[in-house]
Design a protein around this motif. Structure first.
Motif, short mmCIF file in Angstrom:
data_model
loop_
_atom_site.label_atom_id
_atom_site.label_comp_id
_atom_site.label_asym_id
_atom_site.label_seq_id
_atom_site.Cartn_x
_atom_site.Cartn_y
_atom_site.Cartn_z
N LEU A 52 -19.71 -7.69 2.22
CA LEU A 52 -21.11 -7.65 2.55
C LEU A 52 -21.91 -6.53 2.21
O LEU A 52 -23.12 -6.89 1.94
N ARG A 53 -21.43 -5.21 2.16
CA ARG A 53 -22.17 -4.26 1.42
C ARG A 53 -22.51 -4.30 0.03
O ARG A 53 -23.44 -3.90 -0.31
N THR B 219 -23.75 -6.86 -1.19
CA THR B 219 -25.02 -7.54 -1.19
C THR B 219 -26.41 -6.56 -1.22
O THR B 219 -27.54 -6.88 -1.38
N LEU B 220 -26.07 -5.23 -0.83
CA LEU B 220 -27.01 -4.31 -0.82
C LEU B 220 -27.37 -3.69 -2.10
O LEU B 220 -28.28 -2.91 -2.02
N VAL C 149 -26.87 -4.83 -10.37
CA VAL C 149 -26.20 -6.01 -10.37
C VAL C 149 -26.44 -6.77 -11.85
O VAL C 149 -25.41 -6.82 -12.50
N THR D 5 -23.21 2.59 -1.59
CA THR D 5 -23.82 1.84 -0.95
C THR D 5 -23.98 2.04 0.58
O THR D 5 -25.19 1.91 1.24
#
Length: 58
Positions: free
Chosen positions: A22-23, A25-26, A32, A53
């Motif tokens: 989930l981290r 996604t930050l 990316v 992150t």
């Protein structure tokens, strides 16, 4: 689902694994894109990415 723990429970995963994912996604869209294009620094590792992150979270 309301939390990473809920996701982990439903999917049969370790909560730590879910929170690490989930981290990711930050990450900024520029980072990316660089990673997907193979332009990230050779020193960039998943461990370093997760550490950075965490440091950027408010």
């Amino acid at each position: 689902m309301t939390s990473g723990s809920d996701i982990a429970r439903q999917e049969g995963l370790n909560p730590t694994t879910v929170w690490e994912l989930l981290r990711l996604t930050l990450l900024s869209p520029a980072n990316v894109q660089a990673i997907l294009a193979g332009r990230q620094p050779k020193t960039l590792t998943l461990t370093l990415t997760l550490t950075l992150t965490l440091a950027e979270e408010p």
